[in-house]
Design a protein around this motif. Structure first.
Motif, short mmCIF file in Angstrom:
data_model
loop_
_atom_site.label_atom_id
_atom_site.label_comp_id
_atom_site.label_asym_id
_atom_site.label_seq_id
_atom_site.Cartn_x
_atom_site.Cartn_y
_atom_site.Cartn_z
N ASN A 197 -2.80 -2.60 -11.87
CA ASN A 197 -1.44 -3.03 -12.21
C ASN A 197 -0.84 -3.86 -11.07
O ASN A 197 -1.39 -3.94 -9.97
CB ASN A 197 -0.56 -1.85 -12.59
CG ASN A 197 -0.28 -0.93 -11.40
OD1 ASN A 197 -0.93 -1.04 -10.36
ND2 ASN A 197 0.67 -0.04 -11.57
N GLN A 198 0.31 -4.46 -11.38
CA GLN A 198 0.95 -5.35 -10.42
C GLN A 198 1.38 -4.61 -9.15
O GLN A 198 1.40 -5.18 -8.06
CB GLN A 198 2.16 -6.03 -11.07
CG GLN A 198 2.75 -7.17 -10.25
CD GLN A 198 1.77 -8.30 -10.04
OE1 GLN A 198 1.02 -8.66 -10.95
NE2 GLN A 198 1.75 -8.87 -8.83
N ARG A 199 1.71 -3.33 -9.31
CA ARG A 199 2.12 -2.53 -8.14
C ARG A 199 1.00 -2.52 -7.09
O ARG A 199 1.26 -2.67 -5.89
CB ARG A 199 2.44 -1.11 -8.58
CG ARG A 199 2.79 -0.15 -7.45
CD ARG A 199 4.17 -0.42 -6.92
NE ARG A 199 5.19 -0.20 -7.94
CZ ARG A 199 6.50 -0.25 -7.68
NH1 ARG A 199 6.91 -0.55 -6.47
NH2 ARG A 199 7.38 -0.05 -8.65
N ALA A 200 -0.24 -2.35 -7.53
CA ALA A 200 -1.36 -2.35 -6.60
C ALA A 200 -1.57 -3.73 -5.98
O ALA A 200 -1.82 -3.86 -4.78
CB ALA A 200 -2.63 -1.91 -7.32
N LEU A 201 -1.44 -4.78 -6.80
CA LEU A 201 -1.61 -6.13 -6.27
C LEU A 201 -0.56 -6.43 -5.21
O LEU A 201 -0.87 -7.05 -4.17
CB LEU A 201 -1.54 -7.15 -7.40
CG LEU A 201 -2.64 -7.03 -8.48
CD1 LEU A 201 -2.39 -8.05 -9.59
CD2 LEU A 201 -4.03 -7.22 -7.87
N ASP A 202 0.69 -6.00 -5.45
CA ASP A 202 1.75 -6.24 -4.47
C ASP A 202 1.50 -5.44 -3.20
O ASP A 202 1.76 -5.93 -2.09
CB ASP A 202 3.11 -5.87 -5.07
CG ASP A 202 3.51 -6.78 -6.22
OD1 ASP A 202 2.92 -7.88 -6.33
OD2 ASP A 202 4.37 -6.38 -7.03
N TYR A 203 1.03 -4.21 -3.35
CA TYR A 203 0.83 -3.33 -2.19
C TYR A 203 -0.22 -3.93 -1.26
O TYR A 203 -0.07 -3.91 -0.02
CB TYR A 203 0.39 -1.95 -2.65
CG TYR A 203 0.32 -0.91 -1.54
CD1 TYR A 203 1.43 -0.17 -1.21
CD2 TYR A 203 -0.86 -0.69 -0.85
CE1 TYR A 203 1.39 0.78 -0.19
CE2 TYR A 203 -0.93 0.25 0.17
CZ TYR A 203 0.19 0.99 0.49
OH TYR A 203 0.14 1.92 1.50
N ARG B 59 -1.53 -0.88 3.96
CA ARG B 59 -0.44 -1.60 3.32
C ARG B 59 -0.35 -2.99 3.94
O ARG B 59 -0.27 -3.14 5.17
CB ARG B 59 0.88 -0.84 3.51
CG ARG B 59 2.05 -1.44 2.77
CD ARG B 59 3.23 -0.50 2.75
NE ARG B 59 3.65 -0.11 4.10
CZ ARG B 59 4.58 0.81 4.34
NH1 ARG B 59 5.15 1.46 3.34
NH2 ARG B 59 4.90 1.10 5.58
N ALA B 60 -0.31 -4.01 3.10
CA ALA B 60 -0.37 -5.39 3.58
C ALA B 60 0.88 -5.79 4.34
O ALA B 60 0.82 -6.61 5.26
CB ALA B 60 -0.61 -6.33 2.40
N SER B 61 2.02 -5.21 3.98
CA SER B 61 3.28 -5.66 4.57
C SER B 61 3.35 -5.40 6.07
O SER B 61 3.93 -6.20 6.82
CB SER B 61 4.47 -4.99 3.87
OG SER B 61 4.37 -3.57 4.01
N ASP B 62 2.79 -4.28 6.55
CA ASP B 62 2.86 -3.97 7.99
C ASP B 62 1.52 -3.57 8.59
O ASP B 62 1.44 -3.26 9.78
CB ASP B 62 3.88 -2.87 8.25
CG ASP B 62 3.57 -1.59 7.48
OD1 ASP B 62 2.55 -1.55 6.76
OD2 ASP B 62 4.36 -0.63 7.58
#
Length: 790
Positions: free
Chosen positions: A176-182, A229-232
């Protein structure tokens, strides 16, 4: 092509049927009996059955009935073919058995072939209808699956968690998109790479092993993994679950899975477990220095990559422990601290926390922060080698005083500390401070308890009186000596129960007090302290009594020795005078005095030596069978040779049946001699002294009776004590060392006998001695005891 089953027990009939049906171009199946027909029906899907009626074992009718009983073959048409059973009853039976037609031989081949052809066509039509129904069903199911998948994906996209599906072999086919965003990736990239590129390296092996087991067994998959997590770039804990969807045969069709972020929950659980384990470590020792070092070891790598504990000593910080998983880095840290010690006025780190008493948190240690910490370029290079990423420092406080500082640093793990982590560190520091306080309190309580236990075990009396004169402590020794229980005196005024004791100063004093109607003596001293006075006292009653006995002994022995020595000295000096002419009679009397007094002196010395041997248990006892009657007569006869005037020694009538005694004859003789001498000495007015002996229930009883001064009832138990005399001041002129009766008692005890005294009617006393008779059990027992003493 349809299958036609032909059943006949005669091969030629089957051959004829084959020739008739061959033009239909269908598959012909042969059966030679009813049983064979049933087996063929299990193997093939049959369109029509040609069944002979007359067959051995299982005939056509019975075979038809069995075919119709089975669900799979009950609708297969049966045509009976027969040349014998042509009557109506047989025909009716055939139709009743489930036949659709009944054909008689000979028959028209065209007609039979036409009938079979009709049933084959009917079978083919039914098959076409069934296939069409299945196709429609498959189309409907496919549409339902498509709609279900769309609904699933819609729900999956609406979920806050990561939702995914995988093919039977494990390849991802949806996320799902949640995983792609994460993970900040595209669907094709994530599907192609799978989870291996985003899972923590330490968790990768465990993930692959469990996923392969699930794929091989079809069992549910569950695991706890750290995903980046990609963000940090931080790794966070996730609970990964997947279940398999299977078809009607149990084969896996697809895997449905989810990744749920449980990082905060996991960190909270780990923090709680860490605090519990830290509490156990803190409670394991009262030495908080070693305990703090153990806590630092526990923190790495649980909550930190580096852990450092500094304690306050002489107003400055001293590093107590540094921990890291790599010992080489610990050496580097110590080298860094040695070369570049922290300045007390530093505006960061432990010095700042020590001065302010407040925690410090650095969520991220950037290059700018490192430059602030470094004192020169070389220092900066060393700090960079440590790889510091995040940092927090908390104070250690106990009883309101700073004990030290705990520093926790993140490096290799990439962990970033936040407010929750700082709260954990502060809670750890609070528990450390509480443990230190508890250790100090426990040490104080233990010291007091130990002092109390010592006070309870010492034999001296110890008590405490507060500044108001009230007793606050009264130990067991004080109870034993004074006879006053703790409940009766603690909480009461000191001077009410022990008047006069309050005058005791810090020096030692000797004081009397009354207990159970008798005077006791104590030596007491006191020591003042802030809360009152501590007193200690000893019962010296026995010591005073022994001192008095010692003084009496010295006086008695001195007198007893001085008297014969004076007589010997006087007689010798008279014999040695040259100015006197002594007659033969006078010379003889003087020599007799010297001999008698020397004998008396020897007796005193022997009594003293014998008493010493008895006290030390070194006196040999030779138990043997002794003639009691002969011994009594011999003692009496010896006493008559030197009796004072007015004294007579007589023997009471003795029975011939007096048994021998088990005793040391020489020692028993001394006992009787002592008793007889004592009776004569305490009969100053003269009179009869009587000796007796008689049998008495396994023993032999000796008696010595006199009509002398007698013994008061209160003194009868004491006269057998060492050095005890009825007339210690010799007011009646009766001397002695006070050892005779003591020696007699001890000698009697050593052969298992007993000795006592009773009044002799209105005057004098009777001493009794009982000795086991020869052959009595006590003789053997006492012989063993005597041998043991030797």
């Amino acid at each position: 092509m349809a299958n036609v089953l032909m059943v006949d027990d005669r091969p030629e009939n089957l051959l004829a049927l084959e020739a008739i049906l061959e033009p239909l171009a269908q598959t012909l199946v042969y059966a030679h009996s009813g049983e064979d027909a049933l087996r063929q029906l299990l193997r093939h899907d049959i369109a029509v059955i040609l069944l002979d009626v007359q067959m051995p074992d299982l005939d056509g009718f019975e075979t038809a009935q069995l075919i119709k009983q089975r669900e799979r073959t009950r609708h297969v048409p049966i045509i009976f073919v027969t040349a014998i059973s042509k009557d109506e009853e047989q025909v009716y039976r055939g139709y009743s058995a489930g036949a659709v037609d009944y054909v008689f031989k000979p028959f028209n081949p065209e007609v039979l072939r036409s009938k079979v052809s009709v049933f084959i066509e009917l079978h083919e039509k039914n098959e076409q209808l069934r296939e069409q129904a299945e196709q429609l069903k498959e189309q409907e199911l496919a549409e339902l699956r498509r709609e279900s998948e769309e609904r699933y994906r819609f729900l999956a996209e609406a979920q806050p968690d990561q939702i995914w599906t995988a093919l039977p072999k494990g390849e991802l086919d949806y996320v799902n998109q949640r995983a792609l965003d994460y993970f900040a990736t595209s669907f094709p990239e994530l599907v192609e790479a799978g989870w291996t590129q985003v899972v923590h390296p330490e968790d990768l092996g465990r993930m692959l092993d469990r996923w392969q087991i699930a794929l091989a067994t079809g069992e549910s998959y569950e695991n706890e993994l750290r995903f980046r997590r990609a963000s940090d770039g931080a790794y966070r804990w996730h609970l990964t679950r997947a279940i398999a969807m299977t078809d009607k045969n149990g084969a896996v069709v697809k895997w449905f899975g989810s990744n749920i972020d449980i990082h905060d929950q996991k960190r909270a659980e780990e923090a709680q477990r860490f605090l519990v384990e830290a509490g156990a470590v803190l409670a394991a020792s009262l030495n908080y220095h070693s305990t703090l070092a153990a806590v630092a070891r526990l923190a790495v790598p649980r909550i930190a990559d580096w852990a450092r504990v500094d304690v306050v000593e002489d107003g400055a910080l001293r590093t107590l422990a540094v921990e890291h998983v790599d010992p080489k880095k610990i050496e580097l840290a110590f080298e860094l601290a040695r070369r570049y010690p922290e300045r007390p006025e530093a505006e960061q780190g432990p010095p700042l926390v020590l001065r302010t008493g407040k925690s410090e948190l650095a969520t991220e240690i950037g290059e700018e922060r490192l430059a602030e910490l470094a004192q020169d370029d070389f220092h900066l290079g060393l700090v960079r080698e440590l790889g510091l990423q995040s940092y927090m420092c908390v104070p250690l406080v106990a009883h309101g005083e700073m004990l030290g500082v705990i520093s926790l640093v993140s490096a290799e793990s990439g962990r970033r500390y936040g407010p929750d982590d700082l709260a954990l560190a502060e809670e750890l520091a609070r528990r450390v401070g509480t443990a230190v306080e508890n250790a100090q309190l426990y040490r104080e309580v233990e010291e007091r308890a130990q002092a109390a236990r010592v006070l309870e075990t010492v034999g001296d009396g110890v008590f405490i009186v507060d500044t108001n004169g009230v007793v606050r402590l009264w130990n067991r020794g004080a109870e034993s000596i004074s006879g006053i229980s703790r409940d009766d005196i603690v909480g009461h005024r000191f001077d009410e129960l022990l008047p006069g004791w309050e005058r005791v100063s810090t020096g030692a004093e000797t004081m009397p007090f009354e207990r159970d109607g008798r005077e006791r003596w104590v030596s007491i001293s006191g020591v003042e302290f802030d809360e009152g006075v501590v007193y200690a006292f000893q019962d010296i009653t026995e010591e005073r009594a022994l001192e008095q006995i010692r003084q009496d002994l010295v006086a008695t022995v001195s007198h007893e020795l001085r008297t014969p020595l004076a007589a010997i000295y006087g007689s010798a000096m008279t014999l040695n005078r040259d100015d006197l002419e002594l007659g033969e009679d006078l010379t003889t009397r003087l020599l007799s005095v010297i001999v008698d007094e020397s004998t008396r002196l020897t007796g005193i010395v022997n009594d003293l030596l014998l008493a010493s041997q008895l006290d030390a248990g070194r006196l040999d006892v030779h138990i043997e069978s002794c003639d009691a009657r002969a011994l009594t007569e011999s003692v009496a006869e010896a006493a008559r040779t030197h009796l004072p005037d007015g004294i007579r020694v007589a023997l009471d009538p003795m029975d011939d049946g007096v048994p021998p005694v088990a005793a040391d004859e020489a020692q028993l003789r001394q006992v009787l001699d002592n008793l007889l001498e004592n009776a004569i000495k305490y009969s100053p007015a003269g009179g009869d002294v009587r000796l007796g002996v008689e049998a008495a229930d396994g023993t032999v009883r000796f008696s010595v009776a006199d009509a002398g001064l007698g013994i008061p009832a209160s003194e009868r138990d004491r006269i057998f004590e060492k050095f005890y005399r009825l007339d210690p001041d010799m007011t009646g002129g009766i001397g002695g060392t006070g050892l005779g009766l003591y020696i007699a008692r001890e000698l009697v005890r050593r052969v298992g006998g007993r000795i006592w005294v009773e009044p002799n009617d209105s005057e004098g006393s009777i001493f009794y001695v009982e000795i086991p008779a020869t052959g009595d059990n006590r003789m053997t027992h006492m012989g063993q005891k005597a041998a043991a003493r030797r």
